[in-house]
Design a protein around this motif. Structure first.
Motif, mmCIF file in Angstrom:
data_model
loop_
_atom_site.group_PDB
_atom_site.id
_atom_site.type_symbol
_atom_site.label_atom_id
_atom_site.label_comp_id
_atom_site.label_asym_id
_atom_site.label_seq_id
_atom_site.Cartn_x
_atom_site.Cartn_y
_atom_site.Cartn_z
ATOM 1 N N ALA A 1 0.913 -1.343 -0.007
ATOM 2 C CA ALA A 1 -0.059 -0.079 -0.155
ATOM 3 C C ALA A 1 0.661 1.304 0.088
ATOM 4 O O ALA A 1 0.130 2.460 -0.342
ATOM 5 N N LEU A 2 2.208 0.953 0.153
ATOM 6 C CA LEU A 2 2.963 2.254 0.379
ATOM 7 C C LEU A 2 4.044 2.272 -0.983
ATOM 8 O O LEU A 2 4.208 1.456 -1.316
ATOM 9 N N TYR A 3 4.647 3.470 -1.142
ATOM 10 C CA TYR A 3 5.609 3.661 -2.184
ATOM 11 C C TYR A 3 6.521 4.455 -1.692
ATOM 12 O O TYR A 3 6.182 5.504 -0.609
ATOM 13 N N ASP A 4 7.659 4.595 -2.039
ATOM 14 C CA ASP A 4 8.726 5.730 -1.816
ATOM 15 C C ASP A 4 8.587 6.983 -2.764
ATOM 16 O O ASP A 4 8.424 6.777 -3.959
ATOM 17 N N LYS A 5 8.654 7.921 -2.138
ATOM 18 C CA LYS A 5 8.856 9.405 -2.957
ATOM 19 C C LYS A 5 10.039 10.036 -2.444
ATOM 20 O O LYS A 5 10.648 10.107 -1.285
ATOM 21 N N ARG B 1 -0.472 4.798 -1.435
ATOM 22 C CA ARG B 1 -0.951 4.704 -2.774
ATOM 23 C C ARG B 1 -2.502 5.135 -2.979
ATOM 24 O O ARG B 1 -3.231 4.422 -1.961
ATOM 25 N N SER B 2 -2.768 5.800 -3.581
ATOM 26 C CA SER B 2 -4.356 6.436 -3.883
ATOM 27 C C SER B 2 -5.401 5.112 -3.994
ATOM 28 O O SER B 2 -6.309 5.444 -3.482
ATOM 29 N N SER B 3 -4.834 4.083 -4.747
ATOM 30 C CA SER B 3 -5.641 2.776 -4.771
ATOM 31 C C SER B 3 -5.938 2.197 -3.640
ATOM 32 O O SER B 3 -6.765 1.293 -3.592
ATOM 33 N N ALA B 4 -5.023 2.226 -2.639
ATOM 34 C CA ALA B 4 -4.934 1.488 -1.340
ATOM 35 C C ALA B 4 -5.938 2.386 -0.405
ATOM 36 O O ALA B 4 -5.770 1.783 0.918
ATOM 37 N N VAL B 5 -6.246 3.752 -0.549
ATOM 38 C CA VAL B 5 -7.030 4.318 0.499
ATOM 39 C C VAL B 5 -8.306 3.734 0.769
ATOM 40 O O VAL B 5 -9.219 3.729 -0.318
ATOM 41 N N ARG B 6 -8.935 3.485 1.876
ATOM 42 C CA ARG B 6 -10.297 2.834 2.137
ATOM 43 C C ARG B 6 -10.907 3.517 3.326
ATOM 44 O O ARG B 6 -10.456 3.569 4.343
ATOM 45 N N VAL B 7 -11.783 4.679 2.842
ATOM 46 C CA VAL B 7 -12.254 5.318 4.162
ATOM 47 C C VAL B 7 -13.495 4.469 4.812
ATOM 48 O O VAL B 7 -14.252 3.892 4.350
ATOM 49 N N GLU B 8 -13.227 4.579 6.216
ATOM 50 C CA GLU B 8 -14.166 3.875 6.873
ATOM 51 C C GLU B 8 -15.443 4.692 7.486
ATOM 52 O O GLU B 8 -16.441 4.484 7.334
ATOM 53 N N ARG B 9 -14.839 5.808 7.992
ATOM 54 C CA ARG B 9 -15.876 6.762 8.613
ATOM 55 C C ARG B 9 -15.362 7.941 8.865
ATOM 56 O O ARG B 9 -14.008 8.080 8.781
ATOM 57 N N ARG B 10 -15.977 9.244 9.113
ATOM 58 C CA ARG B 10 -15.692 10.488 9.402
ATOM 59 C C ARG B 10 -16.514 10.967 10.569
ATOM 60 O O ARG B 10 -17.487 10.776 10.770
ATOM 61 N N ASP B 11 -15.581 11.613 11.538
ATOM 62 C CA ASP B 11 -16.176 12.398 12.372
ATOM 63 C C ASP B 11 -16.801 13.845 12.041
ATOM 64 O O ASP B 11 -16.402 14.267 10.693
ATOM 65 N N THR B 12 -17.538 14.553 12.914
ATOM 66 C CA THR B 12 -18.029 15.779 12.427
ATOM 67 C C THR B 12 -17.109 16.751 12.344
ATOM 68 O O THR B 12 -17.415 17.892 12.154
ATOM 69 N N ASP B 13 -15.749 16.575 12.910
ATOM 70 C CA ASP B 13 -14.635 17.653 12.770
ATOM 71 C C ASP B 13 -13.975 17.245 11.388
ATOM 72 O O ASP B 13 -12.658 17.721 11.465
ATOM 73 N N PHE B 14 -14.531 16.503 10.507
ATOM 74 C CA PHE B 14 -13.788 15.918 9.384
ATOM 75 C C PHE B 14 -12.413 14.901 9.667
ATOM 76 O O PHE B 14 -11.833 14.502 8.783
ATOM 77 N N CYS B 15 -12.276 14.370 10.827
ATOM 78 C CA CYS B 15 -11.333 13.507 11.221
ATOM 79 C C CYS B 15 -11.830 12.177 10.545
ATOM 80 O O CYS B 15 -13.050 11.855 10.464
ATOM 81 N N VAL B 16 -10.927 11.664 9.728
ATOM 82 C CA VAL B 16 -11.092 10.528 8.973
ATOM 83 C C VAL B 16 -10.543 9.228 9.426
ATOM 84 O O VAL B 16 -9.610 9.361 10.045
ATOM 85 N N TYR B 17 -11.300 8.060 9.502
ATOM 86 C CA TYR B 17 -10.700 6.760 10.088
ATOM 87 C C TYR B 17 -10.535 5.828 8.697
ATOM 88 O O TYR B 17 -11.722 5.841 7.909
ATOM 89 N N TYR B 18 -9.592 5.160 8.635
ATOM 90 C CA TYR B 18 -9.296 4.445 7.525
ATOM 91 C C TYR B 18 -9.190 2.876 7.894
ATOM 92 O O TYR B 18 -8.748 2.514 8.775
ATOM 93 N N ASN B 19 -9.546 2.103 6.722
ATOM 94 C CA ASN B 19 -9.237 0.669 6.757
ATOM 95 C C ASN B 19 -8.098 0.510 6.215
ATOM 96 O O ASN B 19 -7.816 0.802 5.069
#
Length: 231
Positions: A4-8, A25-43
């Protein structure tokens, strides 16, 4: 190896050192949910962990989006005030939440040394609050307070957008952050400005969320007032 990671590859604008850092990698980003202050949780991998670049040679750190934006005076301040005290270490490998917190604190330190805009410092503080939330850390509220102070100053004196926030999104966010600080009267004022802004009609989810949090802040304000009166 984490696919899921690459070197820059990055060149530090202060010391010209070339180093590598991980990105998700953008293809590996999986959003699980968001809080009301825009905090994002990911799988899976959390891209927020990798949002700060840290030069292992001189210690300069900043958000990826503004890493190259540093003035000659800023470079001098890093070279004379930070680098002599810097213990060389590498942030270019896979990061956990604790390593991410360390990276963002370094970005906050660099940002203060080079006099970055308040909007940038606010973004760093908000992300630090989120990182502490992931681990139920006590310092979440401290960094929400710092974020509110910087965002409010940025709103008054800096051009929009602030980070990736347009006016109505920022006004809503200030309402929600103040609500989380239990500053309900300030929260209500900001939410009122958000729902009164014509632009919010083009953002249905934000409009609904603003009205819901506005109502919640009013209820919490009444409870707080009643408790204070009964003491």
């Amino acid at each position: 190896m984490n696919g899921a990671l690459y070197d820059k590859e990055i060149q530090c604008p202060v010391c010209k050192n070339i180093f590598h850092t991980k990105k998700v990698r953008s293809s590996a980003v999986r959003v699980e949910r968001r809080d009301t202050d825009f905090c994002v949780y990911y799988n899976g991998e959390n891209p927020i962990f990798y949002g700060v670049f840290v030069c292992p040679n001189c210690g300069y750190a900043s958000l990826e989006s503004v890493f190259q934006e540093i003035s000659p005076l800023g470079k001098k301040n890093i070279s004379t005030k930070l680098s002599p005290k810097w213990i060389q270490r590498d942030f270019g490998n896979e990061r956990n939440v604790y390593k991410a917190i360390e990276a963002y604190k370094l970005a906050l330190l660099s940002g203060q040394l080079i006099n970055q805009k308040k909007g940038i410092l606010a973004t760093i503080c908000l992300r630090l609050a989120w990182l502490y939330r992931y681990i139920d850390g006590e310092r979440e509220i401290d960094f929400i307070e710092h974020a509110v102070n910087c965002f409010e100053e940025a709103f008054r004196y800096e051009p929009l957008p602030i980070g990736n926030l347009d006016e109505v999104s920022l006004v809503y966010l200030l309402g929600e952050l103040n609500r989380r600080l239990k500053k309900y009267d300030e929260a209500i004022d900001w939410f009122n400005r958000a729902v009164s802004n014509r632009a919010i009609k083009r953002k249905r989810k934000l409009d609904a969320m603003a009205r819901e949090q506005w109502s919640l802040a009013k209820e919490e304000y009444k409870k707080q007032k009643n408790q204070n009166e009964s003491v």
